[in-house]
Scaffold this active site. Structure first.
Site, PDB file in Angstrom:
ATOM      1  N   ASP A  45       6.109 -49.629  85.695  1.00  0.00           N
ATOM      2  CA  ASP A  45       5.760 -51.039  85.912  1.00  0.00           C
ATOM      3  C   ASP A  45       5.383 -51.691  84.585  1.00  0.00           C
ATOM      4  OD1 ASP A  45       4.768 -53.181  88.039  1.00  0.00           O
ATOM      5  OD2 ASP A  45       3.270 -53.090  86.428  1.00  0.00           O
ATOM      6  N   TYR A  50       2.883 -57.803  78.811  1.00  0.00           N
ATOM      7  CA  TYR A  50       2.371 -56.575  78.192  1.00  0.00           C
ATOM      8  C   TYR A  50       2.964 -56.344  76.795  1.00  0.00           C
ATOM      9  CZ  TYR A  50       1.368 -55.669  83.172  1.00  0.00           C
ATOM     10  OH  TYR A  50       0.977 -55.770  84.482  1.00  0.00           O
ATOM     11  N   LYS A  75       8.082 -58.431  84.953  1.00  0.00           N
ATOM     12  CA  LYS A  75       7.543 -59.633  85.596  1.00  0.00           C
ATOM     13  C   LYS A  75       7.727 -60.878  84.733  1.00  0.00           C
ATOM     14  CE  LYS A  75       3.886 -56.595  87.309  1.00  0.00           C
ATOM     15  NZ  LYS A  75       3.493 -55.762  86.165  1.00  0.00           N
ATOM     16  N   HIS A 108       4.855 -63.084  88.208  1.00  0.00           N
ATOM     17  CA  HIS A 108       3.590 -62.409  87.884  1.00  0.00           C
ATOM     18  C   HIS A 108       2.382 -63.046  88.592  1.00  0.00           C
ATOM     19  CE1 HIS A 108       1.838 -59.776  84.449  1.00  0.00           C
ATOM     20  NE2 HIS A 108       1.041 -59.751  85.486  1.00  0.00           N
TER      21      HIS A 108
END
Ligand SMILES: NC(=O)c1ccc[n+]([C@@H]2O[C@H](COP(=O)([O-])OP(=O)(O)OC[C@H]3O[C@@H](n4cnc5c(N)ncnc54)[C@H](OP(=O)(O)O)[C@@H]3O)[C@@H](O)[C@H]2O)c1
Length: 274
Positions: A45, A50, A75, A108
């Site tokens: 994931d 990130y 996302k 998200h």
């Protein structure tokens, strides 16, 4: 590993690896993902936010594991929704991951007044075949109702903060009624709360020779919720996978559920602003 089927028939592993802050450098991220794949993870994931899609894609490509055996989620970040740049954001993730398709693409966070228009863009991405499934993250029932009313393709997944301090039975039930699988983010409480020290979890773990983290992860799976714990190190990555050889009783499930205090470590989905 246990699997479930998404509402379009795609198979997804019930346990995945979270990757938020999994490494400080690209090299750290790369090594953590290679280790995770080596110990058996087949579900990763990530997210645009990130900043680690490139080393994750590289680790997957260089692992030697057939692409179709690995399930990858990424996302769409809210800033790209605000800028009306959903297709561009998806293409950027594809380029960074450098893979032929993404297994699951998620919105998200809900962006107010753009729920349906964003979903339309997600449906186009799904129609292109470059994302095998599309879904949501951090969407509450009222967000889901708005989207479901207009959707041609129903969301496959809703990924939300979920652990024994925030159980969200109503949301899990609503999602189940609508064919949406819930995924738990921060399933271990992200080290921000004393969840893993809870006496009841220690007692239950003691019965099976399992840690409190393993008990919590098992609890998620048994309520039909996919869990994506993050660990940078091999030992905990392995331990978090080692949850398929015991089963909690319904009484134990209930004891764990009673830790609920509707407490989130992260922001409430109605309070996010972009
Ligand atoms: N959709 C969203 O908005 C959203 C938001 C937040 C997170 N997420 C996703 O969910 C994933 C998981 O959430 P998270 O990273 O916030 O928290 P988490 O997985 O609940 O907890 C991670 C923390 O627990 C530690 N840990 C891991 N395994 C452990 C074990 N067996 N025993 C004790 N401690 C353990 C990790 O340390 P070590 O690494 O040192 O082992 C790390 O500090 C993220 O990585 C991300 O992929 C999504």
């Amino acid at each position: 590993m246990e699997y479930t089927l998404l509402n379009n028939g795609i198979k997804i592993p019930m346990l995945g690896l979270g990757t938020y802050r999994i490494g400080k450098t690209d090299n750290d991220v790369y090594r953590a993902i290679r280790t995770a794949l080596d110990v058996g993870y087949r579900h990763i994931d990530t997210a645009t936010l990130y900043g680690n899609e490139a080393p994750i894609g590289k680790a997957i490509r260089e692992s030697g594991i057939p692409r179709e055996e690995i399930f990858i989620t990424t996302k769409l970040w809210g800033d790209d929704v605000v800028k009306d740049a959903v297709p561009q954001a998806f293409d950027r993730s594809m380029q960074l991951l450098d893979i032929d398709y993404i297994d699951l693409y998620l919105v998200h966070w809900p962006v107010k007044n753009k729920l349906v228009s964003t979903w339309r863009e997600m449906e186009k991405i799904y129609a292109s075949g470059k994302a095998k499934a599309i879904g949501l993250s951090n969407h509450l029932q009222h967000h889901l109702e708005t989207i479901l009313e207009e959707a041609n393709i129903p969301p496959a997944v809703n990924q939300v903060e979920m652990h024994p301090y925030v159980v969200l039975d109503d949301l899990v039930g609503f999602c189940a009624e609508n064919g949406i699988i819930c995924e738990a983010w921060s399933p271990l409480g992200s080290n921000k709360i004393p969840l893993l020290k809870e006496q009841v979890l220690q007692e239950i773990g003691g019965r099976y020779g399992k840690s409190t983290a393993q008990v919590v992860l098992r609890w998620n799976l048994q309520r039909g919720v996919i869990a994506i714990p993050k660990s940078s190190g091999k030992e905990r990555q392995q331990a978090n996978l080692d949850i398929f050889d015991f089963e909690l009783t319904s009484e134990e499930m209930q004891f764990i559920r009673s830790l609920d205090r509707n407490y989130r470590t992260g922001i409430h989905p109605d309070e996010i602003t972009f």
